[in-house]
Design a protein around this motif. Sequence first.
Motif, mmCIF file in Angstrom:
data_model
loop_
_atom_site.group_PDB
_atom_site.id
_atom_site.type_symbol
_atom_site.label_atom_id
_atom_site.label_comp_id
_atom_site.label_asym_id
_atom_site.label_seq_id
_atom_site.Cartn_x
_atom_site.Cartn_y
_atom_site.Cartn_z
ATOM 1 N N PHE A 116 35.989 31.434 40.321
ATOM 2 C CA PHE A 116 34.698 32.050 39.787
ATOM 3 C C PHE A 116 34.014 32.217 40.983
ATOM 4 C CE2 PHE A 116 30.484 32.385 38.200
ATOM 5 C CZ PHE A 116 30.414 32.822 37.097
ATOM 6 N N LYS A 117 33.029 33.450 40.884
ATOM 7 C CA LYS A 117 32.235 33.745 42.146
ATOM 8 C C LYS A 117 30.816 33.913 41.752
ATOM 9 C CE LYS A 117 34.013 38.731 42.474
ATOM 10 N NZ LYS A 117 32.769 39.177 41.742
ATOM 11 N N LEU A 212 38.134 40.878 46.575
ATOM 12 C CA LEU A 212 39.002 40.781 45.314
ATOM 13 C C LEU A 212 40.393 41.083 45.409
ATOM 14 C CD1 LEU A 212 36.077 40.812 44.002
ATOM 15 C CD2 LEU A 212 36.978 41.841 41.916
ATOM 16 N N GLU A 213 40.679 41.831 46.489
ATOM 17 C CA GLU A 213 42.262 42.053 46.596
ATOM 18 C C GLU A 213 42.968 40.707 47.101
ATOM 19 O OE1 GLU A 213 42.785 45.252 49.159
ATOM 20 O OE2 GLU A 213 41.991 46.729 47.629
ATOM 21 N N GLU A 214 42.095 39.754 47.888
ATOM 22 C CA GLU A 214 42.714 38.741 48.223
ATOM 23 C C GLU A 214 42.548 37.503 47.531
ATOM 24 O OE1 GLU A 214 40.544 37.485 51.564
ATOM 25 O OE2 GLU A 214 40.840 39.467 52.984
ATOM 26 N N ILE A 215 41.393 37.471 46.376
ATOM 27 C CA ILE A 215 41.568 36.425 45.352
ATOM 28 C C ILE A 215 41.210 36.794 44.018
ATOM 29 C CG2 ILE A 215 39.985 34.262 44.770
ATOM 30 C CD1 ILE A 215 38.933 34.087 47.507
ATOM 31 N N ARG A 216 41.948 36.220 43.193
ATOM 32 C CA ARG A 216 42.135 36.945 41.900
ATOM 33 C C ARG A 216 41.026 35.924 40.848
ATOM 34 N NH1 ARG A 216 45.197 35.382 37.189
ATOM 35 N NH2 ARG A 216 45.750 33.458 38.472
ATOM 36 N N PHE A 217 39.844 36.636 40.987
ATOM 37 C CA PHE A 217 38.577 35.728 40.176
ATOM 38 C C PHE A 217 39.006 36.252 38.791
ATOM 39 C CE2 PHE A 217 37.069 36.703 44.406
ATOM 40 C CZ PHE A 217 36.484 35.179 44.667
ATOM 41 N N THR A 218 38.841 35.125 37.732
ATOM 42 C CA THR A 218 38.522 35.233 36.473
ATOM 43 C C THR A 218 37.405 35.796 36.013
ATOM 44 O OG1 THR A 218 40.122 33.392 36.250
ATOM 45 C CG2 THR A 218 39.073 33.991 34.251
ATOM 46 N N ALA A 219 36.343 35.197 36.379
ATOM 47 C CA ALA A 219 34.792 35.601 36.030
ATOM 48 C C ALA A 219 34.005 35.599 37.155
ATOM 49 C CB ALA A 219 34.450 34.808 35.016
ATOM 50 N N SER A 220 32.685 36.342 37.118
ATOM 51 C CA SER A 220 31.842 36.386 38.095
ATOM 52 C C SER A 220 30.369 36.494 37.541
ATOM 53 C CB SER A 220 32.250 37.553 39.138
ATOM 54 O OG SER A 220 31.017 37.771 40.031
#
Length: 492
Positions: A116-117, A212-220
Amino acid sequence: MRLILFLLVLSPQLSPLLRPASARGGERGGNSSGFTGHTYVGRRRLLLEENHLQKLDKLAQGYMSNSELEMEVKSFGQRCANISRIYSIGKSVMGVPLWVIEISDKPGEKEAEPAFKFIGNVHGDEPVGRELLLLLANWLCDNYMKDPLATLIIKNVHLHVLPSMNPDGFSLRRRGNANNIDLNRDFPDQFFPMNDDVDGRQPETKAIMNWLEEIRFTASASLHGGALVANYPWDGTHNQTRNYYGCPDDDTFRFLASIYSRSHHNMSLSEEFKGGITNGASWYPIYGGMQDWNYIYGGCFELTLEISDNKWPTADELPMLWEFNKMSMLNLAASLVKTGVHGRIFSSDCGGPLPAYIAIKEINYTIKASKEFADYHRLLVPGGRYEVVATMPGYRSKSTSILLGNEAAGAVDFILDPEVASVGNQLRCGCDCSCDNMSRHKLLLFWSGPQLELSFIGIFLLMFLCFLLKRRTIFSYFKHRQSIGPRRSSAA
């Protein structure tokens, strides 16, 4: 006649009043004094801007400067080194690093957990978010292994906090960045071909997209100011009209927005927005926004949170704003593991993780499992029954039905079988098959190319030598039998 003479005497004094109104914004006229409507408006605008900047400078007292923010972030990294990692995703136009705090029980490590970010200060003149996000990070650090919610988040979520996306705008006391570009209008848009020029995007925008290409965020969630509401997609419409325009996961977004609103001190009591939430296009359409881009291109469920009616409240209001928003931020981050369906996907032929796709029947939106662990995290509204479908090219799709409870997430793992070709041969395994994957990879590399040809030659020579040796042995055997005569039978 006397009236006419009187008007002629007054004409120099009346002439400025009789000048057409359009002259205030037109070209400079022939007035010998040089004081035209245009310059008057320009000077008035400049005076207003100077007064506005002076007002913001005064309001900024008590807020962290960019250098102070950087020191606070690095100080946090030292104080809470056991649960944090400090890194930068890029720099602003003016070269200010965009610092991020990662908070996790295993910071910097890849795990089969959702990410999450939080992003603050997207607009330079909306600085409350940058202050609240530092307070959030410190609260989590201070309450780890003491408070259940803090412990749940740190142990089960990789939380990434970007306090300021627009440090230049903050220092310049304006909405846009140093190039005076609104960063929340600078992302690729689904409806109109705006911002398609990669070279034309701002460095802050590029940094988010690369992130977002480096880390697969589920939500933000991004934190803004000027209203009190949780905003969700879509932010625009295909014809630029103002009306409700929901995305495929409209129900899920309404649920997530309601988590924030209901946990807030008074957001859900809004008279302007029912329940304290709103669809972006229903409020006022925007294009090139970060929220829609996250969902479409990043596979990330993002909310735009307006957390303060006043864009730039005085610093003495920050403790109150923190108390109003604290539980909302915590509950939103915790929702990643308390709701939805989660699991991993494997291949039946080699047992390795399979980066397959997860879809929910009757919802036109697909997410992809991670490459490293093939874990997926699909946010859904609790209390419903869903058919979860796992697909992967070269494999047979599988589906299962799951009923989500109101207080617990669902867990579903999939094992996919490779498709079988018409000749009866299995198709190539699509996973990273392991029984020591690295050793197998090295072995494959060794038995390829020139080594493969030499191996075949060696095997042929070995077989030929075995043939000669066997032939010699047989010849010696028959020669020995002839020298001793026929074998005698044993006695009964």
